[in-house]
Design a protein around this motif. Structure first.
Motif, PDB file in Angstrom:
ATOM      1  N   THR A 178      21.781  58.341  52.231  1.00  0.00           N
ATOM      2  CA  THR A 178      21.971  59.735  51.797  1.00  0.00           C
ATOM      3  C   THR A 178      21.127  60.708  52.619  1.00  0.00           C
ATOM      4  N   ASP A 179      19.955  60.265  53.102  1.00  0.00           N
ATOM      5  CA  ASP A 179      18.966  61.157  53.723  1.00  0.00           C
ATOM      6  C   ASP A 179      18.525  62.260  52.749  1.00  0.00           C
ATOM      7  N   GLY A 180      18.619  61.972  51.443  1.00  0.00           N
ATOM      8  CA  GLY A 180      18.103  62.910  50.460  1.00  0.00           C
ATOM      9  C   GLY A 180      16.583  62.887  50.477  1.00  0.00           C
ATOM     10  N   PHE A 215      20.219  53.189  52.593  1.00  0.00           N
ATOM     11  CA  PHE A 215      19.344  52.712  53.658  1.00  0.00           C
ATOM     12  C   PHE A 215      18.482  53.792  54.321  1.00  0.00           C
ATOM     13  N   HIS A 216      18.546  55.019  53.818  1.00  0.00           N
ATOM     14  CA  HIS A 216      17.676  56.056  54.385  1.00  0.00           C
ATOM     15  C   HIS A 216      17.520  57.182  53.372  1.00  0.00           C
ATOM     16  N   CYS A 217      16.413  57.115  52.635  1.00  0.00           N
ATOM     17  CA  CYS A 217      16.166  58.105  51.589  1.00  0.00           C
ATOM     18  C   CYS A 217      14.676  58.424  51.587  1.00  0.00           C
ATOM     19  N   HIS A 218      14.346  59.715  51.458  1.00  0.00           N
ATOM     20  CA  HIS A 218      12.939  60.127  51.432  1.00  0.00           C
ATOM     21  C   HIS A 218      12.480  60.250  49.980  1.00  0.00           C
ATOM     22  N   LEU A 219      12.280  59.116  49.354  1.00  0.00           N
ATOM     23  CA  LEU A 219      11.916  59.091  47.937  1.00  0.00           C
ATOM     24  C   LEU A 219      10.690  59.950  47.626  1.00  0.00           C
TER      25      LEU A 219
HETATM   26 MN    MN Z   1      15.583  61.420  57.285  1.00  0.00          MN
END
Ligand code: MN
Length: 253
Positions: A192-194, A4-8
């Motif tokens: 992940t916040d990756g 629900f939170h990834c910087h693709l």
């Molecule tokens: Mn972030």
């Protein structure tokens, strides 16, 4: 399961990340940090039902990018998800803090009674974020991403009906685990916040939400398969409350 939170858009090879996520049956909420990045980031997910894109303006960029609120307003009706937005009490000057408040409050006022899902940053600022969420009572689906506030702030967030997305990096710390143990199980999602966040020195990718699920299952003292089923139910409940159909591979609208 869904990250629900990834910087693709910030990975060196986003299309490979999408391909691997698809292979691993992992959905991606691809958050953006500036409205200017919206069109390009939407394109990265085009033709890939596992990817959904969120329109955002990151608090750390508030001063530099506040003029992009005009673009934010322009794209707002196209977005079902809003993020990354919020406040950051660690970054910058007083001027930047005031700009952060202006930007975040503008976005919350747009989202009020809009039925959108929000991914919210609240580092060193949970009290301010919650004060604004309590003001905008028509913001129905706030997800506090990587929540790191106090126990009292956590209780306040629970009372405000917030959701929480938790990832491997958060679950690696004692403080993170203690907070997660006190969050209602039916309000927890994975992230992940990756590629910003790391776990055991490696950059995180969307499929590493399985690591988060494993760590969560340990906290809950349940088997992995049961932990996964709790998460799947939470994802389904959230998306159904928003009034949409949901499946892992095509959370299409
Ligand atoms: Mn972030």
């Amino acid at each position: 399961m869904i990250d629900f939170h990834c910087h693709l858009d910030l990975y060196s090879d986003p299309s490979e990340v999408v391909r691997m996520a698809q292979k691993n049956n992992v959905g991606i909420l691809s958050v953006t940090t500036t409205p200017l990045a919206w069109n390009g980031t939407v394109l990265l997910g085009e033709g890939h039902p596992v990817v959904r894109t969120a329109l955002g303006l990151h608090p750390q960029l508030a001063s530099e990018r506040k003029h992009e609120l005009e673009l934010f307003d322009q794209f707002f009706s196209q977005a079902y998800f809003i993020g990354e937005i919020g406040l950051d009490g660690l970054s910058g000057s007083e001027v930047n803090w005031l700009d952060q408040l202006v930007v975040f409050e503008h976005i919350l006022s747009c989202c009020n009674y809009s039925n959108k899902i929000l991914s919210i940053h609240s580092r060193r600022s949970a009290t301010y974020v919650l004060t604004l969420l309590e003001k905008y009572t028509g913001v129905n689906f706030p997800i506090l991403h990587w929540f790191s506030g106090s126990q009292a702030e956590l209780r306040r967030a629970i009372n405000r009906d917030c959701w929480f997305s938790v990832g491997p990096a958060m679950l690696a710390s004692n403080k993170g685990r203690t907070l997660v143990a006190k969050m209602p199980r039916n309000r927890i999602l994975l992230e992940t916040d990756g590629p910003f966040a790391k776990y055991q020195r490696a950059v995180l990718h969307p499929w590493d939400i399985t690591v988060a699920c494993k760590l969560l299952s340990e906290i809950w003292n349940v088997e992995y398969i049961e932990g996964k089923s709790i998460i799947n139910n939470n994802e389904m409940n959230l998306l159904m409350q928003v009034g949409r159909n949901y499946s892992e591979l095509d959370w299409s609208f």
